[in-house]
Design an enzyme around this catalytic site. Structure first.
Site, PDB file in Angstrom:
ATOM      1  N   CYS A  10       0.953  -1.335   0.046  1.00 51.52           N
ATOM      2  CA  CYS A  10       0.146  -0.217   0.079  1.00 51.52           C
ATOM      3  C   CYS A  10       0.806   1.380   0.014  1.00 51.52           C
ATOM      4  O   CYS A  10       2.137   1.184   0.029  1.00 51.52           O
ATOM      5  CB  CYS A  10      -0.549   0.088   1.341  1.00 51.52           C
ATOM      6  SG  CYS A  10      -0.020  -0.146   2.775  1.00 51.52           S
ATOM      7  N   CYS A  13       3.213   1.742   2.944  1.00 45.56           N
ATOM      8  CA  CYS A  13       4.357   0.746   2.933  1.00 45.56           C
ATOM      9  C   CYS A  13       5.656   1.429   2.161  1.00 45.56           C
ATOM     10  O   CYS A  13       6.861   1.211   2.204  1.00 45.56           O
ATOM     11  CB  CYS A  13       4.127  -0.547   2.729  1.00 45.56           C
ATOM     12  SG  CYS A  13       2.556  -1.034   3.430  1.00 45.56           S
TER      13      CYS A  13
END
Lengths: 77, 315
Positions: A10, A13
């Protein structure tokens, strides 16, 4: 040192990964960075929220996008 | 002030469609942004005291019932982003948190959004905020109890079973935090969240302003009023595909209530927007078979409908 960045991919991250790279370069030394996106591995490592970061197998934090400076101080500690 | 800008400065006519819409826009934008900043700061600060690991430990081996209630309450305040849904779900099960209790948590986290709760309190008072939290917790609790009773473990994907029993690797260090560090995190949270959601809020305010200025007073009452059986399902149907941020939906809620929409229908609309999100469902389909996903969405949607009808009937 082994730097592991955990996250399914995502936005948060990816940001953490971006912050970790310059920190690893600045701290000098021999670092190896790995991105872990396998949920099964995350579970076995006790990770409940992503992104997370581990140094040499020790989980340092989770569910947080740490700044480069924070990661740098963890690397130096 | 907003009326001065709209009616004096821009020379719009009070009570005209455009005039009322612009006045709403100028009144709401600073109000919502200021409230949001305050709410996010307080919430993020409080959240530094809660972390999923501690919640998991508090919930593991809990019996259904009390476990579901605790999970629903923890779900409100625990920091959570939808991309963490899978690790959290698996981590809870692995630590011995029953499936039903884990579901209560998964339902409560998005449904009773901590920021939405703070905004409701600031904009509409404690009664509506408490109503929202109370009904959300009730839905989460009941959904978890039902899903737990049905023993849905067999509808988890195959690899999940393996992941739950695999040996643990590495160690987890508990983070220690000081008060200044918590404040820093709260400031960071404000920058991050307010910096990211302001376009959502402006979009929400724009929709709110259109409703406020252009939708006739009785139209919403006839569409989402309490005397129509279809108003609640309609609100949910409109709400589900609208994936908005919790803060972005507030101005719409404000305008809907102002135009005579019933409170039950409006609450149902808000819960559908925030609580039943498509992205989270897609992420969870990695661990759950379609049947379990369908049960999950179905039980939660039913809960939202019941809440809508209940409040339309008693208020």
């Amino acid at each position: 040192m082994l730097i592991e960045v955990f996250g399914p991919g995502c936005a948060k991250c990816q940001t953490l990964e971006k912050h970790a790279k310059p920190a690893a370069e600045q701290s000098g030394g021999d670092h190896q960075m790995v991105k872990v996106s396998d949920y099964a591995v995350m579970v076995a490592r006790g990770i409940l929220s992503t992104p997370a970061l581990a140094l040499d197998g020790h989980l340092k934090f989770q569910g947080k996008v740490a700044s480069s400076d924070e990661i740098l101080s963890l690397l130096k500690a | 002030m907003s009326e001065w800008i709209a009616f004096r400065f821009l020379e719009l006519i009070p009570k005209s469609y455009l005039g009322e819409a612009v006045a709403f826009l100028f009144f709401d934008t600073p109000k919502v942004l200021l409230l949001l900043t305050l709410v996010v700061f307080i919430v993020t600060f409080l959240q530094t005291f809660v972390n999923p690991t501690r919640v998991r430990d508090a919930l593991s081996k809990r019996r259904p019932g009390l476990g579901n209630a605790l999970a629903s309450l923890f779900g409100i305040i625990t920091p959570f982003c939808s991309c963490s849904a899978v690790p959290l779900f698996l981590g809870f099960l692995r630590a011995g948190v029953p499936l039903g209790v884990t579901f209560s948590f998964l339902v409560a986290t998005p449904m009773v959004n901590e920021i939405a709760l703070g905004m409701l309190f600031a904009m509409f008072g404690w009664k509506i905020a408490l109503l929202y939290a109370g009904t959300g917790v009730a839905i989460a609790c009941t959904s978890g109890l039902i899903l737990g009773r049905l023993h849905m473990e067999r509808y988890l994907e195959n690899w999940v079973q393996g992941a739950l029993t695999a040996p643990a690797l590495g160690e987890v260090e508990e983070e220690q935090s000081t008060l200044p560090a918590r404040f820093d995190l709260a400031v960071q949270g404000v920058k991050e969240i307010v910096g990211k959601v302001w376009p959502c809020i402006l979009a929400g305010i724009a929709v709110g302003a259109l409703i406020h200025g252009y939708v006739p007073e009785r139209f919403m009452a006839s569409l989402l009023g309490k005397n129509h059986w279809y108003s609640v399902p309609l609100a949910v149907l409109i709400g589900v595909p609208l994936y908005s941020n919790a803060a972005g939906v507030m101005p719409i809620v404000e305008a809907l209530l102002g135009k005579g929409a019933a409170l039950g229908s409006t609450l149902a609309f808000m819960m559908a927007v925030i609580g039943l999100s498509l992205p989270e469902t897609i992420i969870l389909s990695k661990v759950m078979r379609p049947r379990l996903i369908a049960m999950f969405v179905g039980v939660v949607a039913t809960g939202i409908l019941l809440v809508g009808y209940l409040f339309n009937a008693i208020l």
